[in-house]
Design a protein around this motif. Sequence first.
Motif, PDB file in Angstrom:
ATOM      1  N   UNK A  15       0.844  -1.192   0.000  1.00  0.00           N
ATOM      2  CA  UNK A  15       0.000   0.000   0.000  1.00  0.00           C
ATOM      3  C   UNK A  15       0.883   1.248   0.000  1.00  0.00           C
ATOM      4  N   UNK A  16       0.576   2.160  -0.900  1.00  0.00           N
ATOM      5  CA  UNK A  16       1.369   3.373  -1.070  1.00  0.00           C
ATOM      6  C   UNK A  16       0.607   4.585  -0.547  1.00  0.00           C
ATOM      7  N   UNK A  17       1.332   5.481   0.110  1.00  0.00           N
ATOM      8  CA  UNK A  17       0.661   6.613   0.723  1.00  0.00           C
ATOM      9  C   UNK A  17       1.407   7.921   0.580  1.00  0.00           C
ATOM     10  N   UNK A  18       0.710   8.983   1.002  1.00  0.00           N
ATOM     11  CA  UNK A  18       1.263  10.336   1.007  1.00  0.00           C
ATOM     12  C   UNK A  18       1.277  10.854   2.435  1.00  0.00           C
ATOM     13  N   UNK A  19       2.212  11.747   2.701  1.00  0.00           N
ATOM     14  CA  UNK A  19       2.496  12.222   4.061  1.00  0.00           C
ATOM     15  C   UNK A  19       2.206  13.712   4.142  1.00  0.00           C
ATOM     16  N   UNK A  20       1.356  14.128   5.081  1.00  0.00           N
ATOM     17  CA  UNK A  20       0.963  15.538   5.189  1.00  0.00           C
ATOM     18  C   UNK A  20       1.678  16.237   6.338  1.00  0.00           C
ATOM     19  N   UNK A 201       8.893  -8.757  12.017  1.00  0.00           N
ATOM     20  CA  UNK A 201       7.500  -8.610  11.597  1.00  0.00           C
ATOM     21  C   UNK A 201       6.984  -9.896  10.955  1.00  0.00           C
ATOM     22  N   UNK A 202       7.744 -10.443  10.039  1.00  0.00           N
ATOM     23  CA  UNK A 202       7.308 -11.673   9.351  1.00  0.00           C
ATOM     24  C   UNK A 202       7.124 -12.831  10.325  1.00  0.00           C
ATOM     25  N   UNK A 203       7.990 -12.910  11.324  1.00  0.00           N
ATOM     26  CA  UNK A 203       7.898 -13.998  12.301  1.00  0.00           C
ATOM     27  C   UNK A 203       6.625 -13.918  13.127  1.00  0.00           C
ATOM     28  N   UNK A 204       6.008 -12.729  13.170  1.00  0.00           N
ATOM     29  CA  UNK A 204       4.797 -12.533  13.968  1.00  0.00           C
ATOM     30  C   UNK A 204       3.575 -12.194  13.117  1.00  0.00           C
ATOM     31  N   UNK A 205       3.694 -12.365  11.802  1.00  0.00           N
ATOM     32  CA  UNK A 205       2.556 -12.123  10.915  1.00  0.00           C
ATOM     33  C   UNK A 205       2.184 -10.667  10.765  1.00  0.00           C
ATOM     34  N   UNK A 206       3.145  -9.760  10.936  1.00  0.00           N
ATOM     35  CA  UNK A 206       2.887  -8.326  10.836  1.00  0.00           C
ATOM     36  C   UNK A 206       3.373  -7.772   9.505  1.00  0.00           C
ATOM     37  N   UNK A 207       2.870  -6.596   9.165  1.00  0.00           N
ATOM     38  CA  UNK A 207       3.397  -5.842   8.032  1.00  0.00           C
ATOM     39  C   UNK A 207       4.520  -4.932   8.521  1.00  0.00           C
ATOM     40  N   UNK A 208       5.282  -4.383   7.579  1.00  0.00           N
ATOM     41  CA  UNK A 208       6.245  -3.341   7.910  1.00  0.00           C
ATOM     42  C   UNK A 208       5.955  -2.108   7.076  1.00  0.00           C
ATOM     43  N   UNK A 209       6.294  -0.966   7.640  1.00  0.00           N
ATOM     44  CA  UNK A 209       6.006   0.323   7.022  1.00  0.00           C
ATOM     45  C   UNK A 209       7.258   1.181   7.064  1.00  0.00           C
ATOM     46  N   UNK A 210       7.313   2.180   6.169  1.00  0.00           N
ATOM     47  CA  UNK A 210       8.510   3.014   6.119  1.00  0.00           C
ATOM     48  C   UNK A 210       8.200   4.355   5.459  1.00  0.00           C
ATOM     49  N   UNK A 211       8.830   5.402   5.984  1.00  0.00           N
ATOM     50  CA  UNK A 211       8.820   6.704   5.338  1.00  0.00           C
ATOM     51  C   UNK A 211       9.811   6.648   4.188  1.00  0.00           C
ATOM     52  N   UNK A 212       9.363   6.938   2.964  1.00  0.00           N
ATOM     53  CA  UNK A 212      10.229   6.710   1.817  1.00  0.00           C
ATOM     54  C   UNK A 212       9.940   7.720   0.708  1.00  0.00           C
ATOM     55  N   UNK A 213      10.361   7.379  -0.491  1.00  0.00           N
ATOM     56  CA  UNK A 213      10.174   8.219  -1.670  1.00  0.00           C
ATOM     57  C   UNK A 213       9.735   7.348  -2.834  1.00  0.00           C
ATOM     58  N   UNK A 220      12.106  -0.739  -1.391  1.00  0.00           N
ATOM     59  CA  UNK A 220      11.459  -1.020  -0.116  1.00  0.00           C
ATOM     60  C   UNK A 220      10.434  -2.156  -0.262  1.00  0.00           C
ATOM     61  N   UNK A 221       9.729  -2.199  -1.370  1.00  0.00           N
ATOM     62  CA  UNK A 221       8.776  -3.287  -1.592  1.00  0.00           C
ATOM     63  C   UNK A 221       9.510  -4.629  -1.692  1.00  0.00           C
ATOM     64  N   UNK A 222      10.654  -4.641  -2.390  1.00  0.00           N
ATOM     65  CA  UNK A 222      11.432  -5.883  -2.491  1.00  0.00           C
ATOM     66  C   UNK A 222      11.950  -6.321  -1.124  1.00  0.00           C
ATOM     67  N   UNK A 223      12.228  -5.348  -0.261  1.00  0.00           N
ATOM     68  CA  UNK A 223      12.724  -5.669   1.077  1.00  0.00           C
ATOM     69  C   UNK A 223      11.620  -6.220   1.981  1.00  0.00           C
ATOM     70  N   UNK A 224      10.369  -6.070   1.555  1.00  0.00           N
ATOM     71  CA  UNK A 224       9.264  -6.627   2.323  1.00  0.00           C
ATOM     72  C   UNK A 224       8.312  -5.613   2.918  1.00  0.00           C
TER      73      UNK A 224
END
Length: 259
Positions: A15-20, A201-213, A220-224
């Motif tokens: 999921x891709x987002x914008x930061x305000x 995160x993967x070991x616990x069934x979670x997603x990961x998120x990151x501030x990026x460009x 970042x998507x390839x990294x998971x």
Amino acid sequence: MIESLKLRWKRGEVTLGAWCMIPSSLTAEILAKGGFDWVLVDMQHGCMDYQTAVEMIRAIDLAAITPIVRVPWNEPGIVGRMLDAGAMGIVAPMIQGLDEARRLVEACRYPPSGRRSLGPVRVGARDGMGYVAGANDRVSVIPMIETVDALEAVDDIAAVPGVDALFVGPFDLSFSLGLSPGDNDGKPEFDAALAKVNAAARANGLATAVLSTAKLAPLRARQGFQMISVLTDSQALGAAAGASLSSARSAIAEGVHHA
């Protein structure tokens, strides 16, 4: 109702987002209608106050996408107010360990899973009384991992029931690692930190998120990472303004040269 980000992450979606950062409901509305999966209102480093943040959430709702809020601190009062305003995800900065992660979950969840107070005035106006029954399942709880202490405790944080994603703050994390603040891909300690968060995160069934460009998003998507910001409103506006001005000046100079 808008589909929860948690369901999309479980399907493996990115999921891709914008930061305000700009305190403007109009800016939030324009970004929300740009096709993003989510838009985040940054009350930690952004310039908006509470009332403006509420109006920004309402503007994001107009586009039927997910409003996320980064709260100023892991404090139940502001967490509850932003959830009552309609935030469907809470990003909390500087989570350092197990106890802080537990307190964040408690602030975001109604009993018996947490200690959130019942009073969904604005969000109830949006979603109706059905909001309360489904809120614990729909609201995303997202602690930030952005210090060496948090990195050392990341396995414990990821294992806290109710945590839905781990958010890497690359600037503060780099700073804490002794690197220049920013994205430090290629530096072994930075790469190892991202890998460690994703593994926990993967070991616990979670997603990961990151501030990026937008440029870094494919990496970042390839990294998971499954929750990736691709622009910040203030930086995007500054870049667009500079590019437009440079283009206009070049065209005028070219025209004068050929006159």
